[in-house]
Design a protein around this motif. Sequence first.
Motif, PDB file in Angstrom:
ATOM      1  N   ARG B 355       0.864  -1.182   0.000  1.00  0.00           N
ATOM      2  CA  ARG B 355       0.000   0.000   0.000  1.00  0.00           C
ATOM      3  C   ARG B 355       0.896   1.226   0.000  1.00  0.00           C
ATOM      4  O   ARG B 355       1.956   1.212   0.635  1.00  0.00           O
ATOM      5  N   PHE B 356       0.482   2.255  -0.736  1.00  0.00           N
ATOM      6  CA  PHE B 356       1.316   3.438  -0.869  1.00  0.00           C
ATOM      7  C   PHE B 356       0.543   4.642  -0.372  1.00  0.00           C
ATOM      8  O   PHE B 356      -0.564   4.921  -0.832  1.00  0.00           O
ATOM      9  N   SER B 357       1.101   5.357   0.589  1.00  0.00           N
ATOM     10  CA  SER B 357       0.477   6.564   1.116  1.00  0.00           C
ATOM     11  C   SER B 357       1.261   7.751   0.578  1.00  0.00           C
ATOM     12  O   SER B 357       2.291   8.133   1.123  1.00  0.00           O
ATOM     13  N   GLY B 358       0.772   8.299  -0.516  1.00  0.00           N
ATOM     14  CA  GLY B 358       1.483   9.405  -1.130  1.00  0.00           C
ATOM     15  C   GLY B 358       0.534  10.212  -1.991  1.00  0.00           C
ATOM     16  O   GLY B 358      -0.570   9.773  -2.295  1.00  0.00           O
ATOM     17  N   GLY B 359       0.967  11.374  -2.369  1.00  0.00           N
ATOM     18  CA  GLY B 359       0.130  12.220  -3.213  1.00  0.00           C
ATOM     19  C   GLY B 359       0.400  11.967  -4.680  1.00  0.00           C
ATOM     20  O   GLY B 359       1.268  11.155  -5.044  1.00  0.00           O
ATOM     21  N   ASN B 360      -0.361  12.642  -5.532  1.00  0.00           N
ATOM     22  CA  ASN B 360      -0.122  12.540  -6.965  1.00  0.00           C
ATOM     23  C   ASN B 360       1.279  13.064  -7.280  1.00  0.00           C
ATOM     24  O   ASN B 360       1.746  14.008  -6.644  1.00  0.00           O
ATOM     25  N   PRO B 361       1.940  12.474  -8.263  1.00  0.00           N
ATOM     26  CA  PRO B 361       3.232  13.031  -8.685  1.00  0.00           C
ATOM     27  C   PRO B 361       3.048  14.460  -9.178  1.00  0.00           C
ATOM     28  O   PRO B 361       1.969  14.832  -9.627  1.00  0.00           O
ATOM     29  N   ASN B 362       4.120  15.250  -9.102  1.00  0.00           N
ATOM     30  CA  ASN B 362       4.005  16.619  -9.611  1.00  0.00           C
ATOM     31  C   ASN B 362       4.112  16.608 -11.133  1.00  0.00           C
ATOM     32  O   ASN B 362       4.174  15.556 -11.766  1.00  0.00           O
ATOM     33  N   ASP B 363       4.118  17.809 -11.731  1.00  0.00           N
ATOM     34  CA  ASP B 363       4.102  17.890 -13.195  1.00  0.00           C
ATOM     35  C   ASP B 363       5.343  17.274 -13.831  1.00  0.00           C
ATOM     36  O   ASP B 363       5.335  16.947 -15.018  1.00  0.00           O
ATOM     37  N   LYS B 364       6.413  17.158 -13.059  1.00  0.00           N
ATOM     38  CA  LYS B 364       7.630  16.533 -13.592  1.00  0.00           C
ATOM     39  C   LYS B 364       7.631  15.021 -13.404  1.00  0.00           C
ATOM     40  O   LYS B 364       8.546  14.336 -13.825  1.00  0.00           O
ATOM     41  N   GLY B 365       6.619  14.516 -12.703  1.00  0.00           N
ATOM     42  CA  GLY B 365       6.537  13.073 -12.476  1.00  0.00           C
ATOM     43  C   GLY B 365       7.192  12.622 -11.194  1.00  0.00           C
ATOM     44  O   GLY B 365       7.224  11.419 -10.898  1.00  0.00           O
ATOM     45  N   ASP B 366       7.716  13.556 -10.411  1.00  0.00           N
ATOM     46  CA  ASP B 366       8.353  13.164  -9.142  1.00  0.00           C
ATOM     47  C   ASP B 366       7.283  12.737  -8.145  1.00  0.00           C
ATOM     48  O   ASP B 366       6.262  13.398  -7.987  1.00  0.00           O
TER      49      ASP B 366
END
Lengths: 460, 430
Positions: B355-366
């Motif tokens: 399971r991954f607790s994270g936000g959407n990547p930013n515009d650069k894909g990070d």
Amino acid sequence: MELSEFKKFSSLFSEYTELRIQENRNVSIAIVKGNIVRNSRTALSGVSARVYKDGFWGFASNPEINSAVIRSVIKDATANAIFLATKNSRQVKSLPTTSGGRIEKDFSTSKPRITQKEIIEFLRDLDDRLVRTFKNISTRTLSLNCLDMEKKLLTSSGSLAYTVIPRSILYVVLTTLKDGKPIELYDTYGGFGQIEEHFQDLEDLMARIGTQYEHLQKKAEGIHPDAGLKDCILDADLAGILSHEAIGHTVEADIVLGGSIAADYLDTEVASPLVSMTDFASSALGRQCPVPVFVDDEGTPAQDTVLIEHGILKSFMHNKETAAHFGVAPTGNARAYGFDDEPLIRMRNTAILPGPDKLDDMISSIDDGYYLLKSSNGQADSTSEFMFGIVMGYEIKKGSIGRAILDTTISGVAFDMLQTITMISDEMSWTCSGMCGKKQSIPVGMGGPAVKCKINIGGK
Amino acid sequence: MRYREAVEFALADLLKKGAAKASCHLEVNRKQEMNIHTGELSLFRTNENASLSLMALAGNKKGSLTINKLGDKDIKDAVEEVVDLAKSSQEDPANDIAPYQEAADFQKGQLDPDLDAMYQRLQDFNQEVRNRFPKIILEEVILDHTRSDRIFLNSNGVNFTVREASYNFVPMFTAKEGKQSSSFNYTYLVKEKLDQDFITACTTADLLQQASEQIVTEKMKNKFMGDLIITPDCIGDFISYITNYLRDFALISQTSLFQDKLGKEVAHPLLTLRSLPLAPEFPQGYFFTNDGFAAQNSTIIDGGVLKSFLLSLYGANKTGLARSVNSGNCYKVEAGETALRDMIAQVDRGLLLCRFSGGNPNDKGDFSGVAKNSYLIEKGTIRYPVSETMISGNLADLLFNIRGISRETVNFGWQIMPWIHFGGVSISGK
């Protein structure tokens, strides 16, 4: 339907019953790079009933609102509770019979309503000004979301309530290019109240967006932070989301019963003695909260819930059923988002209370760390382990603000991290732009001062 | 007013009130939902709702409005309002409606719920969990049967009717022993029929077993570049990250990671991603798009090459790119040739990311976030569950760093996913 007419349906209640008529009205307009990609209105209304019998809940809802349908949903909800009660049995305590009496709170604007055409003209004018004023943006998005929640509530315990709680939020996303790659920063404007209560002074709004633009320019030249456990100052936005996500959810009594680590922490020290935290109902520190709740959707008068007092965990947030289970009074935290949603234990306006320190002194006290200002999102766990995305922050070097940092993540275990708080600022601010997700989404207020702590920050 | 009459009335009134083009989409839902709270089946809900979405074009100006009432006056008022909304908007030649297509009537699923069977399946699940996983607390389990009746009409003559239903099952749980708790975990299944115990469906038993093991975790120290094996329950998050870059917003605002990548390699050749709304494996499929086109199955990434964006008619007109033949979702990542056991054996050091607790990547894909309910893998062996462990990387790079895709897949009823092995990810402990 007038409250006096609505009240007559209590004669149909045969068990513990809540009857609610609700309408959620939403305006949503989005302009992406000058293009109106969304121009919509939504009005969703209906009636629902929830019935409690022998430890089982039945719920029914219908979008039509008339006497026949109201009779029908009460009957269907009762039948649903009986369906479960005839198949099983539960050993439960009686529900507390709290009553808010009669409450009427209508926060609709008293100003003349502005039309959607006027709202669009305002947004297009704002969009034009952004392009003319801020030369280094490659694209921009304006998204306006206005939500009015209008509820009528009648309970078998004697509550009769009518409330209209509005909020209007403008999201502004600015994007610039650095070496051909996009760097973006969002901010939110507005808050409690209908749109007529906000954005009247365009110059003031432009000045605030100007601050957002300045942060973006610094972020475009930003660096990746050094990963690891660092001295950090979490500004009000982050202190608010910390209060809500990482601590607040763990002390919602249904989550407590569901396995939260906080179940065994009551009356023990869970934070630095500097930390006090409250879930406010309708006003805090002499001012109205961004999401005021006067009576919850079970008809319980909403009271402030002191969660942490000088570092000691003092109480959980309850609905009637969990209050009965724990043998305490319900706290007025049972809230439903839509007419077809059942009330769940939800936070209202959750905040760490201000302390004695000045922000400048807090920054000066850090030799090597970060000042973190804005979060993209946050998630937390039953263990109180949390993660927040950081979209705006600065390094602190030898007591002074340094370079901006690029997007990163902070994480930790809230009940460990709270012990590391050594300074709390004397200023406090609130936000209410977010929706809290827990089966249903619902608007919540989050607030706080800036706090100095040790926290794990991600790097590249 | 009956459903079809209401939609026909709305469309006729939209044109009468000045809309140059218009569409109406009615969705009527009836949901029967049973809930377990803290290990007890204690709530039964019956919800009825309707959603009538009206879209009007005044010239090229667009307005849309949704109500949930079907009365004559309600519709008339809504029509007047949406035409006004359209007139208040801006001219945009990209606004349009779907062209004429042959009328179609679709049906799938068991339209009437079996309430006794729902109750029994849920109680059986509750009892099985108590018996087999005594440390587990079922914080909330939702089983619903939702029937949807849909009618889509537009002024070009599009006329689609759908009657469909499915069962949806969402268990959310935590393990607890003494004063220690695991992280919570959950899964989501969609079934056409109640023909299987939920405990044996998909990954449910595995997740319950894992949570029971995850009461005691170890904190990793140090930071290293390692591998990830992302499980079928978790990989859907990353697929969503990819597909978000393929939709209208990212492409119109020119912030997509894949802006100029159509027809080019965007991933390792092992990766093939399809969107299959019409596939019989997906009870949660759909028959037409939000803008009124009959849906078709599509291949989004074929052997690592980007074959399709996920653009609506508006997005396509706005960008000059091709409209997608569906609205996305119902994703299937094609199975690979590596057995999961062999995949794990190939990892020198990394994580089994559950399971991954994270936000959407930013515009650069990070991207970055916390590995939840996850395990350390060392020298080909799963060692122990970890906590306070962060991962970070770049989505575009990650797609080229695929090392293997499992031959085993899991069909959740809304997605079919394998285990995918990635290299080159930053993994850091506290």
